[in-house]
Design a protein around this motif. Structure first.
Motif, mmCIF file in Angstrom:
data_model
loop_
_atom_site.group_PDB
_atom_site.id
_atom_site.type_symbol
_atom_site.label_atom_id
_atom_site.label_comp_id
_atom_site.label_asym_id
_atom_site.label_seq_id
_atom_site.Cartn_x
_atom_site.Cartn_y
_atom_site.Cartn_z
ATOM 1 N N ASN A 102 0.950 -0.939 0.309
ATOM 2 C CA ASN A 102 0.002 0.448 0.042
ATOM 3 C C ASN A 102 0.567 1.064 -0.042
ATOM 4 O O ASN A 102 1.700 1.231 1.058
ATOM 5 N N GLN A 103 0.748 2.267 -1.124
ATOM 6 C CA GLN A 103 1.718 3.100 -1.553
ATOM 7 C C GLN A 103 1.489 4.526 -0.591
ATOM 8 O O GLN A 103 1.776 5.206 -0.347
ATOM 9 N N VAL A 104 -0.193 3.929 0.100
ATOM 10 C CA VAL A 104 -0.634 5.202 0.876
ATOM 11 C C VAL A 104 0.288 5.364 1.942
ATOM 12 O O VAL A 104 0.478 6.153 3.275
ATOM 13 N N SER A 105 -0.025 3.983 2.743
ATOM 14 C CA SER A 105 -0.012 3.794 4.334
ATOM 15 C C SER A 105 1.303 3.188 4.450
ATOM 16 O O SER A 105 2.139 2.809 5.963
ATOM 17 N N GLY A 106 2.170 2.635 3.373
ATOM 18 C CA GLY A 106 3.097 2.160 3.611
ATOM 19 C C GLY A 106 3.144 0.801 4.007
ATOM 20 O O GLY A 106 4.470 0.221 4.627
ATOM 21 N N HIS A 107 2.091 0.047 4.177
ATOM 22 C CA HIS A 107 2.214 -0.945 4.877
ATOM 23 C C HIS A 107 1.884 -2.279 3.718
ATOM 24 O O HIS A 107 1.713 -1.658 2.053
ATOM 25 N N ARG A 108 1.343 -3.667 4.399
ATOM 26 C CA ARG A 108 1.540 -4.324 3.059
ATOM 27 C C ARG A 108 0.379 -5.563 3.417
ATOM 28 O O ARG A 108 0.199 -6.307 4.967
ATOM 29 N N THR A 109 -0.066 -5.910 2.514
ATOM 30 C CA THR A 109 -1.263 -7.416 2.670
ATOM 31 C C THR A 109 -0.591 -8.705 1.794
ATOM 32 O O THR A 109 0.512 -8.065 0.785
ATOM 33 N N ILE A 110 -0.163 -10.009 2.642
ATOM 34 C CA ILE A 110 0.493 -10.304 2.389
ATOM 35 C C ILE A 110 -0.254 -12.336 2.264
ATOM 36 O O ILE A 110 -0.683 -12.735 3.073
ATOM 37 N N ILE A 111 -0.764 -12.332 1.052
ATOM 38 C CA ILE A 111 -0.894 -14.202 0.919
ATOM 39 C C ILE A 111 0.190 -14.971 0.325
ATOM 40 O O ILE A 111 1.406 -15.036 -0.127
ATOM 41 N N THR A 112 0.375 -16.075 1.495
ATOM 42 C CA THR A 112 1.793 -17.006 1.406
ATOM 43 C C THR A 112 1.391 -18.380 1.315
ATOM 44 O O THR A 112 0.703 -18.756 2.529
ATOM 45 N N GLN A 113 2.253 -18.889 0.736
ATOM 46 C CA GLN A 113 2.133 -20.745 0.521
ATOM 47 C C GLN A 113 2.517 -20.955 1.733
ATOM 48 O O GLN A 113 4.277 -20.887 2.086
ATOM 49 N N GLN A 114 2.019 -22.088 1.692
ATOM 50 C CA GLN A 114 3.464 -22.344 3.380
ATOM 51 C C GLN A 114 4.291 -23.932 2.595
ATOM 52 O O GLN A 114 3.800 -24.563 1.520
ATOM 53 N N PRO A 115 5.554 -23.930 2.841
ATOM 54 C CA PRO A 115 6.122 -24.364 2.181
ATOM 55 C C PRO A 115 5.939 -26.098 2.402
ATOM 56 O O PRO A 115 5.304 -26.975 3.844
ATOM 57 N N ALA A 229 13.545 7.842 7.256
ATOM 58 C CA ALA A 229 13.842 7.562 6.248
ATOM 59 C C ALA A 229 12.725 7.167 5.641
ATOM 60 O O ALA A 229 11.864 7.217 5.641
ATOM 61 N N ASN A 230 12.733 7.379 3.890
ATOM 62 C CA ASN A 230 11.919 7.593 2.723
ATOM 63 C C ASN A 230 11.433 6.035 2.578
ATOM 64 O O ASN A 230 11.950 5.104 2.094
ATOM 65 N N ILE A 231 9.822 5.807 3.449
ATOM 66 C CA ILE A 231 9.309 4.690 3.323
ATOM 67 C C ILE A 231 8.593 4.622 1.583
ATOM 68 O O ILE A 231 7.808 5.354 1.302
ATOM 69 N N SER A 269 16.414 -0.065 4.332
ATOM 70 C CA SER A 269 15.620 -0.982 3.404
ATOM 71 C C SER A 269 14.170 -0.974 2.790
ATOM 72 O O SER A 269 13.870 -1.539 1.700
ATOM 73 N N CYS A 270 13.814 -0.150 3.481
ATOM 74 C CA CYS A 270 12.239 0.089 2.986
ATOM 75 C C CYS A 270 12.316 0.990 1.894
ATOM 76 O O CYS A 270 11.241 1.871 1.359
ATOM 77 N N ARG A 271 13.432 1.265 1.420
ATOM 78 C CA ARG A 271 13.114 2.626 -0.042
ATOM 79 C C ARG A 271 12.679 1.987 -1.235
ATOM 80 O O ARG A 271 12.758 1.901 -2.549
ATOM 81 N N ALA A 272 12.529 0.430 -1.901
ATOM 82 C CA ALA A 272 12.304 0.051 -2.258
ATOM 83 C C ALA A 272 11.116 -0.799 -2.003
ATOM 84 O O ALA A 272 10.761 -1.104 -1.408
ATOM 85 N N ILE A 273 10.224 -0.978 -3.176
ATOM 86 C CA ILE A 273 9.123 -2.294 -3.112
ATOM 87 C C ILE A 273 9.466 -3.615 -2.464
ATOM 88 O O ILE A 273 8.693 -3.445 -1.306
ATOM 89 N N SER A 277 16.328 -5.747 -2.063
ATOM 90 C CA SER A 277 17.071 -4.952 -2.995
ATOM 91 C C SER A 277 17.393 -3.456 -2.508
ATOM 92 O O SER A 277 18.436 -2.883 -3.135
ATOM 93 N N ALA A 278 16.953 -2.897 -1.817
ATOM 94 C CA ALA A 278 17.513 -2.127 -1.188
ATOM 95 C C ALA A 278 18.180 -2.322 0.487
ATOM 96 O O ALA A 278 18.589 -0.930 1.286
ATOM 97 N N ILE A 279 18.254 -3.449 1.038
ATOM 98 C CA ILE A 279 19.301 -3.322 2.479
ATOM 99 C C ILE A 279 20.688 -3.040 1.938
ATOM 100 O O ILE A 279 21.280 -3.064 1.023
ATOM 101 N N PRO A 280 20.768 -2.144 2.853
ATOM 102 C CA PRO A 280 21.721 -0.474 3.006
ATOM 103 C C PRO A 280 23.313 -1.735 3.378
ATOM 104 O O PRO A 280 23.167 -2.987 3.284
#
Length: 301
Positions: A102-115, A229-231, A269-273, A277-280
Motif C-alpha cells: 500500500n503506497q498510501v499507508s506504507g503497509h502490506r498485505t501478504i498471502i503466502t503458501q506454506q512450504p 527514512a523515505n518509506i 531497506s524500506c526504500r524499495a518495493i 534490493s535496498a538493504i544498505p
C-alpha cells in the motif's frame, strides 16, 4: 573453524509484489502501479542482510525444481549467500507469496503458501550462530544438545507465531512487542523478564515506528527510536532488522549502538518495493547515522 558465521534456517519465498493505493474489496478490479518479482522469506532476508554487511552466511531451506526455485536461488547466490544446504525437491512447489504494498499507508498485505517440503541438511556445526524463523525453529530445536559447550547459539525470529516455541536453549529472542506481550500477557518489560526467566539470554523486541527495545538480565532496558527514512514499503523490514542485529552483535557493538544500527538498516531497506534490493551497505548506514546526528545537533543549537 566453522565454514560460516551464521546459518539461517527457514523459509525462502518467491514474492510477486504489486503496489496499490488501497486493498481491494470483493469483486473489485484494480490496476497496480507496479509489479515486482523478488526473493523473500524471513530466513532468506536475514541471510541476505548478513551477507550485505560482510558476514559469511549460508541458508538451509527447501525449494522446488521449478522456475521460482531457480529465481530465488540465483538471487541468493548473487547476494553472496551460500546455498549448499538448500534442498531441491522434484515434487515440491517453491513457496510463493502475493503481496500488496500500500503506497498510501506504507503497509502490506501478504498471502503466502506454506512450504510443502523440508531441507535435508541443517548441520549444527556449520556456524557458531544459527538463526531460525517460524519454519526453521521446528527443524532445529529437536537437534540442539543440552551440552552448552557444543551447541551453537540459537537466534529466533519470532515475528510470526511459533506454536512450539521453547526458549530454554535460546541465545537471542527477537519478537515484536505485540507478540511478546501477547505471549506473556503483561507489559513489555514484564514480558521480557518472563522470557529471560524462561531461558532466553537476550530479548530484543521491535515496535515498528516506535523503535526497538533491548532486555538483558540484571540491566535496565535500552530503547532506540526508529530511524527516519523515505518509506516505499515496509516489506521485509523486520527480517532485515534481525540480520542487522546479528551483525551488530557479532561486531561486538554495545546495546544502544546495536539497536541504532539495526533500526537504521531496516529503515533504509524500506526504500524499495521488495524486502531485499535496498538493504544498505555499512557505508550507507554510517552516512545516514552521521547525517541524522548532524541534523539533530543543528536543531539543538
Amino acid at each position: 573453524m566453522a565454514d560460516f558465521d551464521v546459518l539461517c534456517v527457514g523459509a525462502i519465498n518467491f514474492d510477486l509484489i504489486a503496489t496499490v493505493d488501497h486493498v481491494p474489496v470483493d469483486d473489485e478490479r484494480m490496476f497496480a502501479e507496479a509489479m515486482v518479482s523478488a526473493t523473500g522469506g524471513p530466513a532468506a532476508t536475514a541471510a541476505v542482510t548478513l551477507a550485505k554487511l560482510g558476514y559469511r552466511v549460508a541458508v538451509s531451506a527447501a525449494v522446488g525444481r521449478d522456475s521460482a526455485g531457480d529465481f530465488v536461488l540465483d538471487a541468493l547466490q548473487t547476494a553472496g549467500v551460500d546455498i549448499r544446504y538448500v534442498t531441491r525437491h522434484e515434487a515440491m512447489t517453491t513457496s510463493q507469496s502475493i503481496i500488496l504494498a500500500n503506497q498510501v499507508s506504507g503497509h502490506r498485505t501478504i498471502i503466502t503458501q506454506q512450504p510443502n517440503g523440508l531441507p535435508d541438511q541443517f548441520p549444527l556445526d556449520a556456524a557458531p550462530v544459527i538463526h531460525v524463523d517460524q519454519v526453521g525453529f521446528g527443524l532445529i530445536d529437536p537437534l540442539l544438545s543440552d551440552d552448552s559447550t557444543r551447541r551453537p547459539r540459537l537466534s529466533i525470529d519470532a515475528g510470526n507465531p511459533i506454536p512450539t516455541l521453547d526458549l530454554s536453549r535460546t541465545w537471542l529472542y527477537t519478537p515484536t512487542v505485540a507478540a511478546l506481550t501477547s505471549r506473556y500477557g503483561a507489559t513489555p518489560k514484564e514480558s521480557a523478564l518472563a522470557a529471560l526467566r524462561e531461558g532466553a539470554e537476550l530479548v530484543v523486541a521491535t515496535d515498528g515506528s516506535a523503535g526497538s527495545w533491548w532486555f538483558a538480565p540484571e540491566t535496565e532496558p535500552v530503547h532506540a527510536p526508529a530511524t527516519k527514512a523515505n518509506i516505499v514499503s515496509t516489506l521485509g523490514a523486520g527480517d532485515v532488522f534481525h540480520g542487522a542485529l546479528l551483525a551488530a552483535l557479532l561486531d561486538g557493538q554495545v546495546p544502544s549502538d546495536a539497536l541504532r544500527f539495526a533500526n537504521t538498516c531496516a529503515a533504509l531497506s524500506c526504500r524499495a518495493i521488495d524486502g531485499q534490493s535496498a538493504i544498505p551497505t555499512r557505508s550507507e548506514i554510517r552516512s545516514h547515522q552521521e547525517l541524522a546526528t548532524a541534523t539533530l545537533n543543528k536543531e539543538n543549537q
